[in-house]
Design an enzyme around this catalytic site. Structure first.
Site, PDB file in Angstrom:
ATOM      1  N   ASP A 168       0.705  -1.590  -0.296  1.00  0.00           N
ATOM      2  CA  ASP A 168      -0.278  -0.040  -0.024  1.00  0.00           C
ATOM      3  C   ASP A 168       1.028   1.190  -0.111  1.00  0.00           C
ATOM      4  O   ASP A 168       2.297   0.404   0.788  1.00  0.00           O
ATOM      5  CB  ASP A 168      -0.891   0.027   1.438  1.00  0.00           C
ATOM      6  CG  ASP A 168      -2.325  -1.385   0.582  1.00  0.00           C
ATOM      7  OD1 ASP A 168      -2.645  -1.610  -0.082  1.00  0.00           O
ATOM      8  OD2 ASP A 168      -2.380  -2.084   2.363  1.00  0.00           O
ATOM      9  N   LYS A 169       0.749   2.041  -0.458  1.00  0.00           N
ATOM     10  CA  LYS A 169       0.654   3.359  -0.666  1.00  0.00           C
ATOM     11  C   LYS A 169       1.528   4.051   1.132  1.00  0.00           C
ATOM     12  O   LYS A 169       2.883   4.624   0.990  1.00  0.00           O
ATOM     13  CB  LYS A 169       0.269   4.762  -1.360  1.00  0.00           C
ATOM     14  CG  LYS A 169       0.837   5.789  -1.477  1.00  0.00           C
ATOM     15  CD  LYS A 169      -0.205   7.299  -1.652  1.00  0.00           C
ATOM     16  CE  LYS A 169      -0.114   8.721  -2.318  1.00  0.00           C
ATOM     17  NZ  LYS A 169      -0.496   9.557  -2.666  1.00  0.00           N
TER      18      LYS A 169
END
Length: 187
Positions: free
Chosen positions: A52-53
């Site tokens: 995930d970012k």
């Protein structure tokens, strides 16, 4: 691992990358996004899995579709190791629940190996994790062989300990080693 030629006679490339916080696991994005192309100049490699970012750490990239499938398909049981900073100190019962499996909206997680660890010797995060003075934090090492969407974050939240920071340290035989955020190594 010996490089196997691809159909286009290219040897297999495996890139280890320490994905910084707030970077997308893709080579293109919207204007202003931090993306893989900002760090990795190697052509025709693709991420084997995602982070995930808001997660950091080891991302594998390869030009070998079969290897990419082996790394990402849960049937191949590639173990992934995460260092996770959580809010508060999990009880033995919460640790056991994480180990046994946690009921999420998309089903029960498989058993995991979970232990409390000392804070790992890692880089400071930019921006820093928001910590509250009167709420302690704890680091866990979580070993999984499956990879549901945002699984680690959802597991720790389900037992009452939201994830503050998540770093993937290892995937199968490949580990982060001494790569700094934004650094990569061709192996």
């Amino acid at each position: 691992m010996n490089p196997k030629p691809q159909r286009n006679n290219q040897p297999t490339k495996v890139v280890l990358f320490n994905k910084p916080f707030n970077t997308l696991c893709q080579f293109t994005g919207e204007p202003g996004d931090s993306v893989l192309a900002d760090y990795i100049p190697i052509k025709q490699v693709y991420a084997a899995g995602r982070l995930d970012k808001d997660s950091e750490g080891l991302l594998l990239l390869t030009n070998n579709g079969k290897l990419q499938h082996k790394i990402t398909d849960p049937r191949h049981k590639q173990q992934k190791i995460y260092w996770v900073q959580v809010e508060n100190i999990p009880s033995d019962q919460a640790i056991e629940q994480l180990c046994s499996g946690v009921q999420l909206k998309d089903g029960m997680t498989q058993p995991a190996s979970v232990s409390r660890i000392s804070e790992p010797d890692v880089w400071p995060r930019n921006p820093p994790v928001r910590e509250r003075q009167n709420i302690p934090t704890c680091w866990l090492e979580i070993k999984l062989t499956e990879g549901k969407n945002r699984q680690v974050r959802r597991m720790t939240a389900a037992v009452g300990h939201p994830t503050l920071r998540l770093i993937r340290a290892q995937i199968g035989q490949w580990s982060l080693g001494d790569l700094k955020p934004g650094e990569y190594k061709l192996v």
